[in-house]
Design a protein around this motif. Structure first.
Motif, PDB file in Angstrom:
ATOM      1  N   LYS A 206      16.190  47.396 110.253  1.00 20.53           N
ATOM      2  CA  LYS A 206      16.874  46.437 110.936  1.00 20.53           C
ATOM      3  C   LYS A 206      18.422  47.172 110.219  1.00 20.53           C
ATOM      4  CE  LYS A 206      16.826  42.655 107.859  1.00 20.53           C
ATOM      5  NZ  LYS A 206      16.050  41.402 106.844  1.00 20.53           N
ATOM      6  N   GLU A 207      18.862  47.682 109.499  1.00 21.68           N
ATOM      7  CA  GLU A 207      20.071  47.743 109.307  1.00 21.68           C
ATOM      8  C   GLU A 207      20.810  49.126 109.033  1.00 21.68           C
ATOM      9  OE1 GLU A 207      20.920  45.968 105.792  1.00 21.68           O
ATOM     10  OE2 GLU A 207      20.979  43.602 106.166  1.00 21.68           O
ATOM     11  N   LYS A 208      19.626  49.883 109.547  1.00 17.25           N
ATOM     12  CA  LYS A 208      20.303  51.599 110.021  1.00 17.25           C
ATOM     13  C   LYS A 208      20.977  51.672 111.587  1.00 17.25           C
ATOM     14  CE  LYS A 208      16.694  53.322 106.605  1.00 17.25           C
ATOM     15  NZ  LYS A 208      15.099  53.517 106.324  1.00 17.25           N
ATOM     16  N   GLU A 209      21.656  52.897 111.103  1.00 18.36           N
ATOM     17  CA  GLU A 209      21.969  53.441 112.306  1.00 18.36           C
ATOM     18  C   GLU A 209      20.889  54.384 112.952  1.00 18.36           C
ATOM     19  OE1 GLU A 209      25.720  55.054 111.067  1.00 18.36           O
ATOM     20  OE2 GLU A 209      26.632  53.106 111.070  1.00 18.36           O
ATOM     21  N   LEU A 210      20.094  55.203 112.532  1.00 19.35           N
ATOM     22  CA  LEU A 210      19.478  55.737 112.864  1.00 19.35           C
ATOM     23  C   LEU A 210      18.150  56.029 112.116  1.00 19.35           C
ATOM     24  CD1 LEU A 210      21.783  58.682 113.689  1.00 19.35           C
ATOM     25  CD2 LEU A 210      20.774  57.798 115.479  1.00 19.35           C
ATOM     26  N   VAL A 211      17.066  56.241 112.371  1.00 17.16           N
ATOM     27  CA  VAL A 211      15.594  57.093 111.547  1.00 17.16           C
ATOM     28  C   VAL A 211      15.088  57.841 112.523  1.00 17.16           C
ATOM     29  CG1 VAL A 211      15.028  54.419 111.564  1.00 17.16           C
ATOM     30  CG2 VAL A 211      14.588  55.314 113.542  1.00 17.16           C
ATOM     31  N   SER A 212      14.343  58.532 111.908  1.00 25.73           N
ATOM     32  CA  SER A 212      13.618  60.225 112.245  1.00 25.73           C
ATOM     33  C   SER A 212      12.752  59.879 113.752  1.00 25.73           C
ATOM     34  CB  SER A 212      12.859  60.535 110.925  1.00 25.73           C
ATOM     35  OG  SER A 212      11.269  59.749 111.027  1.00 25.73           O
ATOM     36  N   LEU A 213      12.848  60.064 114.280  1.00 28.15           N
ATOM     37  CA  LEU A 213      11.803  60.291 115.549  1.00 28.15           C
ATOM     38  C   LEU A 213      10.040  60.154 115.196  1.00 28.15           C
ATOM     39  CD1 LEU A 213      11.145  59.790 118.591  1.00 28.15           C
ATOM     40  CD2 LEU A 213      11.281  62.575 118.858  1.00 28.15           C
ATOM     41  N   HIS A 214      10.266  60.512 114.083  1.00 24.64           N
ATOM     42  CA  HIS A 214       9.061  60.706 113.121  1.00 24.64           C
ATOM     43  C   HIS A 214       8.024  59.170 113.080  1.00 24.64           C
ATOM     44  CE1 HIS A 214       5.571  60.992 109.730  1.00 24.64           C
ATOM     45  NE2 HIS A 214       5.102  61.724 110.178  1.00 24.64           N
ATOM     46  N   ASP A 215       9.070  58.373 111.992  1.00 26.60           N
ATOM     47  CA  ASP A 215       9.645  57.052 111.783  1.00 26.60           C
ATOM     48  C   ASP A 215       8.615  56.407 113.005  1.00 26.60           C
ATOM     49  OD1 ASP A 215       8.983  57.841 109.045  1.00 26.60           O
ATOM     50  OD2 ASP A 215      10.967  57.748 108.459  1.00 26.60           O
ATOM     51  N   GLU A 216      10.371  56.083 114.141  1.00 26.05           N
ATOM     52  CA  GLU A 216      10.073  55.389 115.270  1.00 26.05           C
ATOM     53  C   GLU A 216       8.118  55.915 115.999  1.00 26.05           C
ATOM     54  OE1 GLU A 216      12.008  52.964 118.082  1.00 26.05           O
ATOM     55  OE2 GLU A 216      11.856  53.603 115.883  1.00 26.05           O
ATOM     56  N   LEU A 217       7.872  57.041 116.319  1.00 26.53           N
ATOM     57  CA  LEU A 217       6.843  57.310 116.689  1.00 26.53           C
ATOM     58  C   LEU A 217       5.256  55.975 115.586  1.00 26.53           C
ATOM     59  CD1 LEU A 217       6.717  60.739 117.640  1.00 26.53           C
ATOM     60  CD2 LEU A 217       6.612  58.665 119.354  1.00 26.53           C
ATOM     61  N   GLU A 218       5.387  56.312 114.275  1.00 29.78           N
ATOM     62  CA  GLU A 218       3.992  55.840 113.667  1.00 29.78           C
ATOM     63  C   GLU A 218       4.327  54.778 113.879  1.00 29.78           C
ATOM     64  OE1 GLU A 218       5.103  56.900 109.606  1.00 29.78           O
ATOM     65  OE2 GLU A 218       3.137  58.774 109.804  1.00 29.78           O
ATOM     66  N   PHE A 219       6.085  53.627 113.847  1.00 30.23           N
ATOM     67  CA  PHE A 219       6.061  51.842 114.056  1.00 30.23           C
ATOM     68  C   PHE A 219       4.765  51.554 115.186  1.00 30.23           C
ATOM     69  CE2 PHE A 219       8.862  49.608 116.827  1.00 30.23           C
ATOM     70  CZ  PHE A 219       8.409  48.225 116.418  1.00 30.23           C
ATOM     71  N   VAL A 220       5.698  53.010 116.792  1.00 34.14           N
ATOM     72  CA  VAL A 220       5.188  52.670 118.055  1.00 34.14           C
ATOM     73  C   VAL A 220       3.836  53.032 118.192  1.00 34.14           C
ATOM     74  CG1 VAL A 220       5.347  53.700 120.820  1.00 34.14           C
ATOM     75  CG2 VAL A 220       7.580  53.128 119.415  1.00 34.14           C
ATOM     76  N   GLU A 221       2.658  53.561 116.975  1.00 31.10           N
ATOM     77  CA  GLU A 221       1.678  53.776 117.834  1.00 31.10           C
ATOM     78  C   GLU A 221       0.880  52.245 116.682  1.00 31.10           C
ATOM     79  OE1 GLU A 221       1.479  57.781 115.529  1.00 31.10           O
ATOM     80  OE2 GLU A 221       1.766  58.635 116.982  1.00 31.10           O
TER      81      GLU A 221
END
Length: 348
Positions: A206-221
């Motif tokens: 919640k406080e990060k400016e950027l995350v890796s696309l890999h982590d974002e995709l795992e979350f979205v899955e």
């Protein structure tokens, strides 16, 4: 008010400073025989006007060429070098034009050691004032942008949590979980685990400016898994992203918001299934596309999803968010961000 990135106040300060510095210079440089104080002042005024405006043009040019804070040492070194060269060349040329002391050799070492250092020191003092003011403005802008980003992140966090913690979302999730417990306890356990992953990811990022696309995709899955429990046969999501592209970064929760928008604004039924594609376009854009079948009424909409994403990406520079709507499809493209060693951000 700004003119070409320079405040109007600077123009006033510069020209007042030119007249004041010209007056000071008549006491630092000797007066030639037969030369009145007025002649000396007018000559000093011409020199000061040329040198000050020339130095100002040099400062402004290299600020445009090297605008980033991390480039400051390089910019200062090149600026100072060009400034000294400008003074070394400009001073004897002006002296020759105005026929000042014809007996003096303007190209001699004695002349340079006696006259030019005064100009160089004066330019260095004025230049340091310009650079201190410029550094302060950059620092102030950076603080302002950081505060704006923090506020934007708070709004993003609130919006996502509001969507997911709403009674409607919880009712659907718990209702689905209750059905799964009765039908298949293993699937119910998986559903509970995915639900936990969704909330854990939000809290961790919640406080990060950027995350890796890999982590974002795992979350979205994990998020899509929950959605597909609600729409088992009517929702399909295809993610086609190579591993080497997953090392790049995006703003956290960007994908979730785009998928949520597709769910929120489109009909999902057996007669009208919704299909979402997530893929890379042109090696540098993350695309989220769905077939367009808009709901006639979606209730009250905050209409802040895309604006939210645009605002956060504006913080990182010129990163354009494109929305492409056709008769059949709705697509949003988001630029991928590469984090380089110096922790600055560039477009992929």
């Amino acid at each position: 008010m700004k003119i070409a990135g320079v405040t109007v106040k600077e123009v006033y300060v510069r020209w007042i400073g030119i007249f004041v510095l010209a007056y000071v210079m008549i006491f630092l440089h000797g007066r030639e025989p037969g030369q009145t104080m007025l002649d000396k002042y007018l000559t000093a005024l011409v020199f000061t006007t040329v040198f000050w405006n020339g130095a100002f043009a040099i400062f402004m040019h290299f600020r445009k060429v090297y605008p980033q804070i991390r480039q400051t040492p390089k910019r200062l070194l090149i600026t100072f070098t060009c400034l000294v060269l400008f003074l070394l060349v400009g001073d004897p040329i002006l002296c020759y034009i105005f026929n000042i002391n014809e007996e003096v050799d303007y190209l001699s070492l004695e002349y340079y050691l006696h006259e030019v250092p005064i100009n160089v020191v004066s330019a260095a003092i004025i230049g340091s004032i310009y650079e201190n003011v410029y550094f302060y403005e950059q620092w102030h802008t950076s603080i302002k942008l950081n505060e704006e980003l923090k506020n934007q992140q708070i709004r993003t966090q609130f919006e996502v949590l509001q969507n997911q913690m709403s009674p409607h979302f919880l009712f659907n999730s718990l209702n689905t979980l209750t059905t799964l417990i009765a039908e298949d306890q293993n699937v119910a356990i998986s559903f509970t685990e995915k639900l936990s992953e969704v909330y854990r990811y939000i809290l961790q990022n919640k406080e990060k400016e950027l995350v890796s696309l890999h982590d974002e995709l795992e979350f979205v899955e994990a998020y899509i898994f929950l959605l597909q429990m609600r729409y088992p046969e009517n929702l399909s999501v295809d993610i086609s992203i190579a591993e080497n592209q997953r090392k790049k970064s995006i703003a956290p929760l960007t994908l979730q918001m785009l998928v949520e928008n597709a769910i929120k604004h489109n009909v999902i039924s057996k007669a009208h299934p919704l299909h979402i594609d997530i893929y890379i376009e042109n090696e540098k854009l993350l695309a989220v596309k769905n077939n367009l079948q808009e709901k006639k009424s979606i209730g009250k909409s905050t209409k802040t999803g895309l604006h939210n994403i645009r605002s956060r990406y504006a913080y990182f520079g010129e990163h354009k968010i494109d929305v492409i709507v056709t008769a059949d499809d709705f697509m949003v493209t988001v630029p991928l961000i590469e984090v380089i060693q110096e922790k600055s951000l560039v477009s992929a």
